[in-house]
Write an enzyme that holds these catalytic residues in place. Sequence first.
Site, PDB file in Angstrom:
ATOM      1  N   ARG A  50       0.832  -1.202   0.000  1.00 38.69           N
ATOM      2  CA  ARG A  50       0.000   0.000   0.000  1.00 38.69           C
ATOM      3  C   ARG A  50       0.870   1.257   0.000  1.00 38.69           C
ATOM      4  O   ARG A  50       1.920   1.292   0.633  1.00 38.69           O
ATOM      5  CB  ARG A  50      -0.901   0.015   1.227  1.00 38.69           C
ATOM      6  CG  ARG A  50      -1.870  -1.161   1.288  1.00 38.69           C
ATOM      7  CD  ARG A  50      -2.566  -1.185   2.636  1.00 38.69           C
ATOM      8  NE  ARG A  50      -3.431  -2.357   2.768  1.00 38.69           N
ATOM      9  CZ  ARG A  50      -4.018  -2.722   3.910  1.00 38.69           C
ATOM     10  NH1 ARG A  50      -3.815  -1.996   5.005  1.00 38.69           N
ATOM     11  NH2 ARG A  50      -4.784  -3.793   3.963  1.00 38.69           N
ATOM     12  N   ASP A  52       0.797   5.645   0.472  1.00 35.99           N
ATOM     13  CA  ASP A  52       0.038   6.735   1.089  1.00 35.99           C
ATOM     14  C   ASP A  52      -0.349   7.790   0.065  1.00 35.99           C
ATOM     15  O   ASP A  52       0.124   7.784  -1.075  1.00 35.99           O
ATOM     16  CB  ASP A  52       0.873   7.402   2.180  1.00 35.99           C
ATOM     17  CG  ASP A  52       1.135   6.483   3.362  1.00 35.99           C
ATOM     18  OD1 ASP A  52       0.310   5.581   3.606  1.00 35.99           O
ATOM     19  OD2 ASP A  52       2.157   6.673   4.039  1.00 35.99           O
ATOM     20  N   TYR A 110      11.836   0.903  -2.550  1.00 34.60           N
ATOM     21  CA  TYR A 110      11.349   2.274  -2.697  1.00 34.60           C
ATOM     22  C   TYR A 110      12.505   3.176  -3.120  1.00 34.60           C
ATOM     23  O   TYR A 110      13.669   2.885  -2.833  1.00 34.60           O
ATOM     24  CB  TYR A 110      10.794   2.807  -1.371  1.00 34.60           C
ATOM     25  CG  TYR A 110       9.420   2.313  -1.008  1.00 34.60           C
ATOM     26  CD1 TYR A 110       8.276   3.046  -1.316  1.00 34.60           C
ATOM     27  CD2 TYR A 110       9.256   1.106  -0.327  1.00 34.60           C
ATOM     28  CE1 TYR A 110       7.016   2.606  -0.952  1.00 34.60           C
ATOM     29  CE2 TYR A 110       7.993   0.652   0.039  1.00 34.60           C
ATOM     30  CZ  TYR A 110       6.885   1.403  -0.285  1.00 34.60           C
ATOM     31  OH  TYR A 110       5.633   0.957   0.063  1.00 34.60           O
ATOM     32  N   ARG A 197       9.638   7.856   4.943  1.00 37.40           N
ATOM     33  CA  ARG A 197       9.524   9.306   5.094  1.00 37.40           C
ATOM     34  C   ARG A 197      10.116   9.777   6.418  1.00 37.40           C
ATOM     35  O   ARG A 197      10.706  10.856   6.509  1.00 37.40           O
ATOM     36  CB  ARG A 197       8.068   9.733   4.959  1.00 37.40           C
ATOM     37  CG  ARG A 197       7.524   9.572   3.537  1.00 37.40           C
ATOM     38  CD  ARG A 197       6.030   9.803   3.477  1.00 37.40           C
ATOM     39  NE  ARG A 197       5.679  11.121   3.972  1.00 37.40           N
ATOM     40  CZ  ARG A 197       4.422  11.496   4.253  1.00 37.40           C
ATOM     41  NH1 ARG A 197       3.423  10.624   4.096  1.00 37.40           N
ATOM     42  NH2 ARG A 197       4.175  12.711   4.686  1.00 37.40           N
TER      43      ARG A 197
END
Length: 261
Positions: A50, A52, A110, A197
């Site tokens: 998932r 954001d 990522y 993040r």
Amino acid sequence: MARIALGLSYSGQGYAGWQSQPSGNTVQDRLEQALARFAAGPISTVCAGRTDAGVHGLMQVVHFDTALRREAFSWVRGTNTFLPADIAVQWAQPVPKAFHARASATARRYAYILLESPVRPSVDAGRCGWVFRPLDGDAMRAAASALLGEHDFSSFRASGCQARTPVKTMTRITITRRGAYWRFEFEANAFLHHMIRNIMGCLVAVGQGQQPPAWMHDVLAARSRDAAAPTFAPDGLYFLGPVYDPAWGLPSRCAAYDWLP
């Protein structure tokens, strides 16, 4: 029933994340609406990871079960006909029933793209993070090395994270620069909510000289979100995709990879 895997890319700027919500303004909602129109019936998808609100996907992988028989290229072209311009299926492939987009993944990757410039982004606004102070790459690499291996990443975990355990294994972090753009790549068996993040916030603090590289050890050891820097913006975060056993025969890259700095 056949099981189909899809790889898709999307810009997360206009969406409230991946997971379906009552508003209908998520990537999953748009994908399932397009699949339903193409298949003339409802289709539910399961994703590899998932994302954001504001986070992009270069190789999101989903699977679904359907009684509809179509060639792989038909799933790609047919579904894309009903998708908005900022979401596109890149490939489709039938897979065995044993395949599961999330559970079959051995790792996830990522990238974070960060612009270092006195002036804020313009044409790439929403597609990269931004700092106006110079960054020290060697200091950030030294700090990042503390995160490699198996650790309790509670200090980088969002309060609403639903993961069963904060213990994850980070296998790779690379930090490179091309022109004014920094590229941070992360690979781990799994990630916590906001983990990257929150790590980025700490790396930037080190890169700008606000903290020494050794501070990352202290943050990690604290196992407390209060010990880390503020959560960094989602704009430059890209889900590069899951890692699967090659035996599944699924693509690991798509054309969008070459777009990033």
